[in-house]
Enzyme design. Structure first.
Site, PDB file in Angstrom:
ATOM      1  N   HIS A 266       0.871  -1.204   0.000  1.00 23.01           N
ATOM      2  CA  HIS A 266       0.000   0.000   0.000  1.00 23.01           C
ATOM      3  C   HIS A 266       0.897   1.241   0.000  1.00 23.01           C
ATOM      4  O   HIS A 266       1.719   1.381  -0.893  1.00 23.01           O
ATOM      5  CB  HIS A 266      -0.942  -0.104   1.212  1.00 23.01           C
ATOM      6  CG  HIS A 266      -2.067   0.882   1.256  1.00 23.01           C
ATOM      7  ND1 HIS A 266      -2.448   1.676   0.213  1.00 23.01           N
ATOM      8  CD2 HIS A 266      -2.905   1.195   2.274  1.00 23.01           C
ATOM      9  CE1 HIS A 266      -3.482   2.432   0.568  1.00 23.01           C
ATOM     10  NE2 HIS A 266      -3.781   2.161   1.835  1.00 23.01           N
ATOM     11  N   HIS A 307      -2.268  -2.544  -9.516  1.00 26.31           N
ATOM     12  CA  HIS A 307      -3.247  -1.874  -8.654  1.00 26.31           C
ATOM     13  C   HIS A 307      -4.507  -2.727  -8.621  1.00 26.31           C
ATOM     14  O   HIS A 307      -4.874  -3.342  -9.619  1.00 26.31           O
ATOM     15  CB  HIS A 307      -3.595  -0.474  -9.207  1.00 26.31           C
ATOM     16  CG  HIS A 307      -4.222   0.419  -8.203  1.00 26.31           C
ATOM     17  ND1 HIS A 307      -5.567   0.379  -7.924  1.00 26.31           N
ATOM     18  CD2 HIS A 307      -3.687   1.359  -7.385  1.00 26.31           C
ATOM     19  CE1 HIS A 307      -5.835   1.264  -6.983  1.00 26.31           C
ATOM     20  NE2 HIS A 307      -4.719   1.875  -6.635  1.00 26.31           N
ATOM     21  N   ASP A 365       2.692   5.343  -6.739  1.00 26.29           N
ATOM     22  CA  ASP A 365       3.951   5.273  -5.980  1.00 26.29           C
ATOM     23  C   ASP A 365       5.183   5.169  -6.859  1.00 26.29           C
ATOM     24  O   ASP A 365       6.302   5.275  -6.359  1.00 26.29           O
ATOM     25  CB  ASP A 365       3.898   4.068  -5.031  1.00 26.29           C
ATOM     26  CG  ASP A 365       2.849   4.270  -3.958  1.00 26.29           C
ATOM     27  OD1 ASP A 365       1.912   3.457  -3.861  1.00 26.29           O
ATOM     28  OD2 ASP A 365       2.955   5.281  -3.242  1.00 26.29           O
TER      29      ASP A 365
HETATM   30  C1  SDX Z   1      -1.446   2.061  -3.349  1.00 22.37           C
HETATM   31  O1  SDX Z   1      -6.172   0.660  -3.280  1.00 22.37           O
HETATM   32  C2  SDX Z   1      -5.696   1.851  -3.516  1.00 22.37           C
HETATM   33  O2  SDX Z   1      -6.357   2.749  -4.009  1.00 22.37           O
HETATM   34  C3  SDX Z   1      -4.252   2.050  -3.047  1.00 22.37           C
HETATM   35  C4  SDX Z   1      -3.592   3.350  -3.476  1.00 22.37           C
HETATM   36  C5  SDX Z   1      -4.207   4.546  -2.769  1.00 22.37           C
HETATM   37  O3  SDX Z   1      -4.075   5.669  -3.293  1.00 22.37           O
HETATM   38  O4  SDX Z   1      -4.726   4.356  -1.641  1.00 22.37           O
HETATM   39  O5  SDX Z   1      -3.713   3.538  -4.874  1.00 22.37           O
HETATM   40  C6  SDX Z   1      -2.114   3.374  -3.096  1.00 22.37           C
HETATM   41  O6  SDX Z   1      -1.403   1.254  -2.446  1.00 22.37           O
HETATM   42  C7  SDX Z   1      -0.905   1.766  -4.721  1.00 22.37           C
HETATM   43  C8  SDX Z   1      -0.316   0.311  -4.825  1.00 22.37           C
HETATM   44  C9  SDX Z   1       1.113   0.352  -4.293  1.00 22.37           C
HETATM   45  N1  SDX Z   1       1.652  -1.025  -4.179  1.00 22.37           N
HETATM   46  C10 SDX Z   1       2.645  -1.455  -4.988  1.00 22.37           C
HETATM   47  O7  SDX Z   1       3.123  -0.801  -5.928  1.00 22.37           O
HETATM   48  C11 SDX Z   1       3.184  -2.837  -4.623  1.00 22.37           C
HETATM   49  C12 SDX Z   1       3.299  -3.715  -5.890  1.00 22.37           C
HETATM   50  N2  SDX Z   1       1.936  -4.005  -6.337  1.00 22.37           N
HETATM   51  C13 SDX Z   1       1.350  -5.261  -5.934  1.00 22.37           C
HETATM   52  O8  SDX Z   1       1.693  -5.693  -4.657  1.00 22.37           O
HETATM   53  C14 SDX Z   1      -0.130  -5.380  -6.319  1.00 22.37           C
HETATM   54  O9  SDX Z   1      -0.229  -4.960  -7.614  1.00 22.37           O
HETATM   55  C15 SDX Z   1      -1.183  -4.662  -5.490  1.00 22.37           C
HETATM   56  C16 SDX Z   1      -1.080  -4.986  -4.030  1.00 22.37           C
HETATM   57  C17 SDX Z   1      -1.083  -3.187  -5.673  1.00 22.37           C
HETATM   58  C18 SDX Z   1      -2.548  -5.136  -6.005  1.00 22.37           C
HETATM   59  O10 SDX Z   1      -2.690  -6.462  -5.630  1.00 22.37           O
HETATM   60  P1  SDX Z   1      -3.976  -7.314  -6.091  1.00 22.37           P
HETATM   61  O11 SDX Z   1      -5.040  -6.451  -6.647  1.00 22.37           O
HETATM   62  O12 SDX Z   1      -4.325  -8.227  -4.975  1.00 22.37           O
HETATM   63  O13 SDX Z   1      -3.432  -8.081  -7.336  1.00 22.37           O
HETATM   64  P2  SDX Z   1      -2.796  -9.499  -7.261  1.00 22.37           P
HETATM   65  O14 SDX Z   1      -1.773  -9.521  -6.192  1.00 22.37           O
HETATM   66  O15 SDX Z   1      -3.902 -10.497  -7.215  1.00 22.37           O
HETATM   67  O16 SDX Z   1      -2.040  -9.588  -8.669  1.00 22.37           O
HETATM   68  C19 SDX Z   1      -2.713 -10.066  -9.818  1.00 22.37           C
HETATM   69  C20 SDX Z   1      -1.603 -10.724 -10.624  1.00 22.37           C
HETATM   70  C21 SDX Z   1      -0.844 -11.793  -9.857  1.00 22.37           C
HETATM   71  O17 SDX Z   1      -0.305 -12.713 -10.795  1.00 22.37           O
HETATM   72  P3  SDX Z   1      -1.152 -14.116 -11.086  1.00 22.37           P
HETATM   73  O18 SDX Z   1      -1.323 -14.801  -9.753  1.00 22.37           O
HETATM   74  O19 SDX Z   1      -2.441 -13.688 -11.716  1.00 22.37           O
HETATM   75  O20 SDX Z   1      -0.246 -14.880 -12.037  1.00 22.37           O
HETATM   76  O21 SDX Z   1      -0.619  -9.746 -10.993  1.00 22.37           O
HETATM   77  C22 SDX Z   1       0.621 -10.072 -10.376  1.00 22.37           C
HETATM   78  C23 SDX Z   1       0.331 -11.030  -9.256  1.00 22.37           C
HETATM   79  O22 SDX Z   1       1.450 -11.883  -9.011  1.00 22.37           O
HETATM   80  N3  SDX Z   1       1.170  -8.798  -9.874  1.00 22.37           N
HETATM   81  C24 SDX Z   1       2.454  -8.450  -9.953  1.00 22.37           C
HETATM   82  C25 SDX Z   1       2.515  -7.154  -9.425  1.00 22.37           C
HETATM   83  N4  SDX Z   1       1.292  -6.773  -9.018  1.00 22.37           N
HETATM   84  C26 SDX Z   1       0.463  -7.802  -9.286  1.00 22.37           C
HETATM   85  N5  SDX Z   1       3.533  -9.114 -10.434  1.00 22.37           N
HETATM   86  C27 SDX Z   1       4.717  -8.438 -10.371  1.00 22.37           C
HETATM   87  N6  SDX Z   1       4.860  -7.184  -9.877  1.00 22.37           N
HETATM   88  C28 SDX Z   1       3.787  -6.512  -9.395  1.00 22.37           C
HETATM   89  N7  SDX Z   1       3.917  -5.272  -8.892  1.00 22.37           N
END
Ligand code: SDX
Length: 430
Positions: A266, A307, A365
């Site tokens: 997050h 996201h 971010d």
């Molecule tokens: C913020 O919610 C909001 O509005 C938050 C925010 C706000 O203003 O409040 O926008 C602020 O928190 C932005 C997000 C910051 N976080 C990151 O940058 C961390 C990296 N991102 C991931 O951890 C992830 O993308 C999340 C946590 C942001 C979202 O997670 P989800 O929606 O649960 O998605 P997921 O984990 O189910 O991913 C779906 C797929 C998966 O692969 P498969 O299992 O389908 O094969 O996408 C992959 C994940 O492994 N994936 C990534 C990835 N993000 C998702 N793979 C590599 N790198 C990534 N960053």
């Protein structure tokens, strides 16, 4: 809300019920599933991927189109034309202020920026190398002790004062975190400075000389505050709503939001992006890290990418990237190697089918850390800046919930543990 109906049939339970469907102003319809409990069945939605936990009028996001509106106004137009305190007014009251309303609001915030002198001693209880977010969780929660007894959350005026105190004091508390960790004296706020100038003064000013604040940096800081102000029902805002639903005082609720924001998935991602860029070091290593991000056996994720809602560009990332160009050029560091590396990383990732298939784009971010670093903010303060800015979103959602009918948030579960079994005395166990 307009009434439509969904038909639910559960053959194993001989269940066949109609569930109301509601439509909002924008966005998907929702199915009201509250009648299910009486029929002995729950919905199941870990991570709340498909759950609308509340009704709200504050912020709208369209993840497919990369749209973000605050009270209907697009984030790009606010970032371009507004300022942070005007956006605070908009989020809190629902309309852009008149000139007089804005002047009153700014003056009220300015006159609440000081904190009780005894707050300073709270900082001395932390190790000097404490993470600033650990300090913020503590000192913001501690604000409760100054106001808890004079706060009736059911009194709208009390709620408004709490909002003013939090919006006004967060920059002071945040800057005190930084000063404490570098062993410099705390700087008092100055009422003659704008909100962003005041924060920079408290961060980088010293008692020995007059603060000199660059208008470019103050503008960049203000824009970063605007871009992080609110974002619908994200994890930390949902935490604030859940804490608030028990009737907890707003300072405790905001402290809960700060704790939730800290996680690297997050708000902690902005700090993690800079750590990741440091680790990548050179564009020649980008491929290795992209492979790590794609490897299911490797917990590494490309920080600043992906996201829960945006399956297109996060509109804030676009504004942030444009600001990067502007701020770095103004500061004469447009060839900043980490910015160049970030642009390369974005390009390579967006051409990779793993990221394309999963619609993983840069989020807010990804670029924010580069601007914050250019401004001189240390990496471990990045999420504190996010918390400072998001406080108005948190308190606006808290106020919206408490102002109307609400119930304590209490999700249920799918229980897969042991069935009931009798206690076994110690001497009878294997
Ligand atoms: C913020 O919610 C909001 O509005 C938050 C925010 C706000 O203003 O409040 O926008 C602020 O928190 C932005 C997000 C910051 N976080 C990151 O940058 C961390 C990296 N991102 C991931 O951890 C992830 O993308 C999340 C946590 C942001 C979202 O997670 P989800 O929606 O649960 O998605 P997921 O984990 O189910 O991913 C779906 C797929 C998966 O692969 P498969 O299992 O389908 O094969 O996408 C992959 C994940 O492994 N994936 C990534 C990835 N993000 C998702 N793979 C590599 N790198 C990534 N960053």
């Amino acid at each position: 809300m307009t009434e439509k109906k969904a038909q639910l049939t559960v053959e194993s339970k001989g269940l066949d019920i109609e569930l109301p469907i509601y439509s909002g102003t924008l966005g998907p319809d929702v199915i009201d599933v509250r009648a299910l409990t009486a029929n002995g069945i729950f919905t199941y939605d870990p991570g709340f991927v498909s759950t609308a936990a509340c009704e709200s009028k504050i912020t709208f996001i369209d993840g497919e189109k990369g749209i973000l509106l605050h009270r209907g106004y697009p984030i790009g137009e606010l970032a371009e034309n507004s300022d942070y305190l005007e956006v605070c007014y908009l989020l809190m009251y629902g309309e852009l202020p008149s000139a007089e309303q804005k002047e009153d609001f700014v003056s009220t915030v300015s006159n609440h920026t000081m904190v009780h002198e005894s707050i300073s001693s709270f900082y001395k209880g932390f190790r000097p190398d404490a993470h600033p977010m650990a300090i913020m969780c503590g000192v913001v929660g501690a604000l409760s002790s100054f106001y808890h007894d004079s706060l009736d959350i059911n009194d709208e005026k009390h709620r408004e004062i709490a909002a003013f105190r939090l919006i006004a004091k967060m920059p002071t508390l945040a800057a005190m975190c930084y000063k404490y960790t570098i062993g410099q004296p705390f700087m008092y706020p100055r009422n003659d400075l704008s909100y962003s100038e005041n924060f920079l003064h408290m961060m980088f000013g010293v008692p020995c000389e007059e603060s000199v604040i660059s208008p470019t940096i103050a503008r960049a800081m203000d824009r970063i505050f605007i871009l992080h102000a609110d974002h619908e029902q994200n994890a930390s805002t949902s935490t604030v709503r859940l804490a608030g639903s028990s009737g907890a005082n707003p300072f405790a609720c905001i402290a809960a939001g700060i704790a939730a924001l800290w996680g690297p998935a997050h708000g902690g991602a902005n700090e993690a992006v800079l750590d990741m860029l440091e680790e990548i070091g050179d564009v020649s290593n980008v491929g290795k890290f992209i492979d790590k991000a794609k490897d299911k056996n490797d917990p590494f994720r490309l920080m600043g990418f992906g996201h829960r809602v945006y399956k297109n560009f996060d509109p804030r990332a676009t504004v942030m990237r444009d600001s990067c160009h502007e701020v770095l050029a103004e500061l004469g560091i447009e060839n900043d190697p980490q910015f160049k590396l970030a642009l390369k990383l974005e390009k390579i990732a967006l051409e990779d089918e793993y990221f394309i298939d999963r619609k993983l784009f840069p989020n807010v971010d990804f670029y924010s850390g580069i601007i914050l670093k250019a401004i001189g903010i240390p990496t471990n303060m990045f999420t504190v800046i996010f918390a400072l800015s998001r406080t108005v979103g948190w308190i606006s959602h808290w106020h919206e919930m408490i102002s109307g009918p609400y119930r304590i948030g209490r999700p249920r579960q799918l229980y897969t543990g042991e069935p009931e079994r009798p206690y076994v005395p110690l001497n009878k166990r294997k």
